[in-house]
Scaffold this motif. Sequence first.
Motif, PDB file in Angstrom:
ATOM      1  N   GLU A   7      28.424  30.047  45.326  1.00  0.00           N
ATOM      2  CA  GLU A   7      28.843  29.832  44.269  1.00  0.00           C
ATOM      3  C   GLU A   7      30.386  30.187  43.878  1.00  0.00           C
ATOM      4  O   GLU A   7      30.963  29.467  43.309  1.00  0.00           O
ATOM      5  N   ALA A  80      31.744  36.255  41.797  1.00  0.00           N
ATOM      6  CA  ALA A  80      32.354  35.134  41.395  1.00  0.00           C
ATOM      7  C   ALA A  80      33.815  34.917  41.282  1.00  0.00           C
ATOM      8  O   ALA A  80      34.366  36.278  41.622  1.00  0.00           O
ATOM      9  N   ALA A  82      36.016  34.477  38.684  1.00  0.00           N
ATOM     10  CA  ALA A  82      35.784  33.876  37.271  1.00  0.00           C
ATOM     11  C   ALA A  82      37.205  33.916  36.694  1.00  0.00           C
ATOM     12  O   ALA A  82      37.968  34.832  36.502  1.00  0.00           O
ATOM     13  N   TRP A  91      27.945  35.751  35.525  1.00  0.00           N
ATOM     14  CA  TRP A  91      27.733  36.030  37.002  1.00  0.00           C
ATOM     15  C   TRP A  91      26.567  36.871  37.043  1.00  0.00           C
ATOM     16  O   TRP A  91      26.260  37.250  38.381  1.00  0.00           O
ATOM     17  N   ARG A  94      23.684  36.880  39.423  1.00  0.00           N
ATOM     18  CA  ARG A  94      24.106  37.121  40.895  1.00  0.00           C
ATOM     19  C   ARG A  94      24.011  38.142  41.570  1.00  0.00           C
ATOM     20  O   ARG A  94      24.047  38.354  42.636  1.00  0.00           O
TER      21      ARG A  94
END
Length: 97
Positions: A7, A80, A82, A91, A94
């Motif tokens: 991700e 992340a 981000a 996030w 996660r």
Amino acid sequence: IPTFPPEALEELMEAVEFFERRTPGSSLALIGEAERAADRIGQYPLSGRTVGSTTRALPLPRFPYNLIYEVRTDGISILAFASQSRAPGYWKRRTRK
């Protein structure tokens, strides 16, 4: 050294594509900064600002992104890559429960 899970890697690649379209050649600088930030997190896990009980954010110096990561007893997990303009906390799903 922390690695980018799928991700976070996808977010990084989207940012690379965006910046490369905007300013050709800038993608290498972005990748370099992301790698240096990951190295710094590996060496100094508590260097990012606290954004949760086990979660931290380390901003990239020249790009509007943060590496969001979780310090765990078994290591460091990047959650992340981000954008600083994206909705904060997206996030959180996660993180390890």
